[in-house]
Scaffold this motif. Structure first.
Motif, PDB file in Angstrom:
ATOM      1  N   LEU A  62      37.074  43.434  46.347  1.00 57.40           N
ATOM      2  CA  LEU A  62      36.353  42.534  45.456  1.00 57.40           C
ATOM      3  C   LEU A  62      36.586  41.066  45.787  1.00 57.40           C
ATOM      4  N   SER A  63      37.552  40.779  46.648  1.00 58.82           N
ATOM      5  CA  SER A  63      37.767  39.382  47.044  1.00 58.82           C
ATOM      6  C   SER A  63      36.600  38.865  47.881  1.00 58.82           C
ATOM      7  N   ARG A  64      35.710  39.755  48.278  1.00 59.79           N
ATOM      8  CA  ARG A  64      34.565  39.372  49.108  1.00 59.79           C
ATOM      9  C   ARG A  64      33.252  39.268  48.337  1.00 59.79           C
ATOM     10  N   VAL A  65      33.232  39.621  47.061  1.00 65.57           N
ATOM     11  CA  VAL A  65      31.940  39.702  46.370  1.00 65.57           C
ATOM     12  C   VAL A  65      31.491  38.402  45.699  1.00 65.57           C
ATOM     13  N   LEU A  66      32.404  37.558  45.321  1.00 65.66           N
ATOM     14  CA  LEU A  66      32.088  36.275  44.685  1.00 65.66           C
ATOM     15  C   LEU A  66      33.111  35.259  45.171  1.00 65.66           C
ATOM     16  N   ASP A  67      32.814  33.973  45.020  1.00 68.29           N
ATOM     17  CA  ASP A  67      33.786  32.966  45.443  1.00 68.29           C
ATOM     18  C   ASP A  67      35.041  33.034  44.563  1.00 68.29           C
ATOM     19  N   ALA A  68      36.133  32.491  45.086  1.00 67.59           N
ATOM     20  CA  ALA A  68      37.444  32.615  44.432  1.00 67.59           C
ATOM     21  C   ALA A  68      37.455  32.027  43.027  1.00 67.59           C
ATOM     22  N   LYS A  69      36.898  30.845  42.832  1.00 68.45           N
ATOM     23  CA  LYS A  69      36.931  30.233  41.495  1.00 68.45           C
ATOM     24  C   LYS A  69      36.151  31.074  40.485  1.00 68.45           C
ATOM     25  N   THR A  70      35.064  31.675  40.915  1.00 66.98           N
ATOM     26  CA  THR A  70      34.298  32.545  40.010  1.00 66.98           C
ATOM     27  C   THR A  70      35.111  33.780  39.658  1.00 66.98           C
ATOM     28  N   ARG A  71      35.772  34.376  40.648  1.00 66.02           N
ATOM     29  CA  ARG A  71      36.620  35.554  40.365  1.00 66.02           C
ATOM     30  C   ARG A  71      37.779  35.184  39.448  1.00 66.02           C
ATOM     31  N   HIS A  72      38.402  34.038  39.683  1.00 65.24           N
ATOM     32  CA  HIS A  72      39.501  33.594  38.811  1.00 65.24           C
ATOM     33  C   HIS A  72      38.988  33.348  37.394  1.00 65.24           C
ATOM     34  N   THR A  73      37.812  32.763  37.284  1.00 71.83           N
ATOM     35  CA  THR A  73      37.222  32.500  35.962  1.00 71.83           C
ATOM     36  C   THR A  73      37.006  33.815  35.221  1.00 71.83           C
ATOM     37  N   ILE A  74      36.471  34.813  35.910  1.00 74.98           N
ATOM     38  CA  ILE A  74      36.262  36.127  35.299  1.00 74.98           C
ATOM     39  C   ILE A  74      37.599  36.721  34.874  1.00 74.98           C
ATOM     40  N   ALA A  75      38.604  36.653  35.747  1.00 73.79           N
ATOM     41  CA  ALA A  75      39.919  37.230  35.432  1.00 73.79           C
ATOM     42  C   ALA A  75      40.529  36.585  34.196  1.00 73.79           C
ATOM     43  N   LEU A  76      40.419  35.287  34.092  1.00 73.31           N
ATOM     44  CA  LEU A  76      40.980  34.578  32.930  1.00 73.31           C
ATOM     45  C   LEU A  76      40.204  34.911  31.665  1.00 73.31           C
ATOM     46  N   ALA A  77      38.870  34.910  31.757  1.00 71.78           N
ATOM     47  CA  ALA A  77      38.033  35.199  30.587  1.00 71.78           C
ATOM     48  C   ALA A  77      38.267  36.619  30.076  1.00 71.78           C
ATOM     49  N   VAL A  78      38.320  37.574  31.002  1.00 68.46           N
ATOM     50  CA  VAL A  78      38.515  38.980  30.627  1.00 68.46           C
ATOM     51  C   VAL A  78      39.919  39.200  30.072  1.00 68.46           C
ATOM     52  N   SER A  79      40.927  38.636  30.714  1.00 72.29           N
ATOM     53  CA  SER A  79      42.308  38.817  30.245  1.00 72.29           C
ATOM     54  C   SER A  79      42.501  38.221  28.864  1.00 72.29           C
ATOM     55  N   ILE A 125      25.315  39.987  39.566  1.00 70.00           N
ATOM     56  CA  ILE A 125      25.685  40.475  38.231  1.00 70.00           C
ATOM     57  C   ILE A 125      26.465  41.787  38.359  1.00 70.00           C
ATOM     58  N   LEU A 126      26.057  42.642  39.282  1.00 68.60           N
ATOM     59  CA  LEU A 126      26.838  43.862  39.548  1.00 68.60           C
ATOM     60  C   LEU A 126      28.258  43.505  39.974  1.00 68.60           C
ATOM     61  N   ALA A 127      28.396  42.482  40.807  1.00 64.89           N
ATOM     62  CA  ALA A 127      29.724  42.041  41.252  1.00 64.89           C
ATOM     63  C   ALA A 127      30.528  41.500  40.078  1.00 64.89           C
ATOM     64  N   ILE A 128      29.900  40.736  39.205  1.00 67.44           N
ATOM     65  CA  ILE A 128      30.591  40.178  38.033  1.00 67.44           C
ATOM     66  C   ILE A 128      31.139  41.309  37.167  1.00 67.44           C
ATOM     67  N   VAL A 129      30.303  42.301  36.903  1.00 66.86           N
ATOM     68  CA  VAL A 129      30.738  43.438  36.079  1.00 66.86           C
ATOM     69  C   VAL A 129      31.875  44.187  36.773  1.00 66.86           C
ATOM     70  N   THR A 130      31.781  44.383  38.077  1.00 69.24           N
ATOM     71  CA  THR A 130      32.815  45.113  38.808  1.00 69.24           C
ATOM     72  C   THR A 130      34.137  44.352  38.809  1.00 69.24           C
ATOM     73  N   VAL A 131      34.094  43.045  38.994  1.00 68.80           N
ATOM     74  CA  VAL A 131      35.326  42.244  38.927  1.00 68.80           C
ATOM     75  C   VAL A 131      35.906  42.328  37.513  1.00 68.80           C
ATOM     76  N   ALA A 132      35.053  42.249  36.502  1.00 67.60           N
ATOM     77  CA  ALA A 132      35.539  42.353  35.117  1.00 67.60           C
ATOM     78  C   ALA A 132      36.238  43.690  34.885  1.00 67.60           C
ATOM     79  N   VAL A 133      35.671  44.761  35.394  1.00 69.60           N
ATOM     80  CA  VAL A 133      36.271  46.090  35.215  1.00 69.60           C
ATOM     81  C   VAL A 133      37.587  46.201  35.977  1.00 69.60           C
TER      82      VAL A 133
END
Length: 182
Positions: free
Chosen positions: A54-71, A146-154
């Protein structure tokens, strides 16, 4: 106190020890979550493979944002501490942007839409509305993204659940409570 056991060093398989060594080199220590996961090398491999893929599906700041929001939405203190640390130290996010991500927003309007959407995915258990989809699309995200966003969230939910079940001892500087209104 953590409720699941961390294996003694002699009980960690060579493969799991290799993973822990790599993590230790990145962080400067082995975070408690990974030390606990080493008790089941298959689970450790699943978590690490998923994170790597999943480190390849979205840029790092977007993945970090998702991780923080979900956590934040899932109430995982351990993951908030880890993701705050990683977002700041390795992700180049400011403390203001980290706080905003936890609240379902961002200094960047596109990432703010991702944070809101990721929290809605968690809070609705995936039953997002047409308006939720329209908002994230309106911010410029395509259906594959959007599929990537949902997958990172999961993926974040997976580690949230592991750490919430374990009540993993926070071995990274704890984070303060942030607003959850976005």
């Amino acid at each position: 106190m953590s409720r699941l056991s961390v294996p003694p060093p002699d009980d960690v398989t060579d493969g799991a020890q290799g993973v822990l060594d790599t993590i230790g080199a990145q962080f400067g220590f082995v975070p408690n979550m990974f030390a606990t996961l080493a008790s089941n090398p298959t689970v450790l491999d699943v978590v690490m493979t998923l994170q790597g893929s999943l480190s390849r599906v979205l840029d790092a700041k977007t993945r970090h944002t998702i991780a923080l929001a979900v956590s934040q939405a899932n109430g995982c203190d351990y993951c908030l501490a880890v993701h705050t640390y990683v977002s700041s130290k390795f992700g180049g996010m400011s403390s203001d942007d980290i706080d905003l991500a936890r609240a379902g927003s961002s200094v960047d309007p596109k990432r703010a839409a991702v944070a809101r959407f990721a929290q809605q995915v968690v809070e609705s258990r995936g039953q997002v509305s047409d308006a939720d989809l329209a908002a994230v699309r309106g911010a410029g995200y395509t259906d594959p993204q959007i599929l990537a966003i949902v997958t990172v969230a999961v993926q974040v939910l997976l580690t949230n659940f592991i750490n919430n079940v374990n009540q993993t001892d926070v071995d990274i500087p704890a984070v303060s409570a942030a607003s959850t209104s976005g």
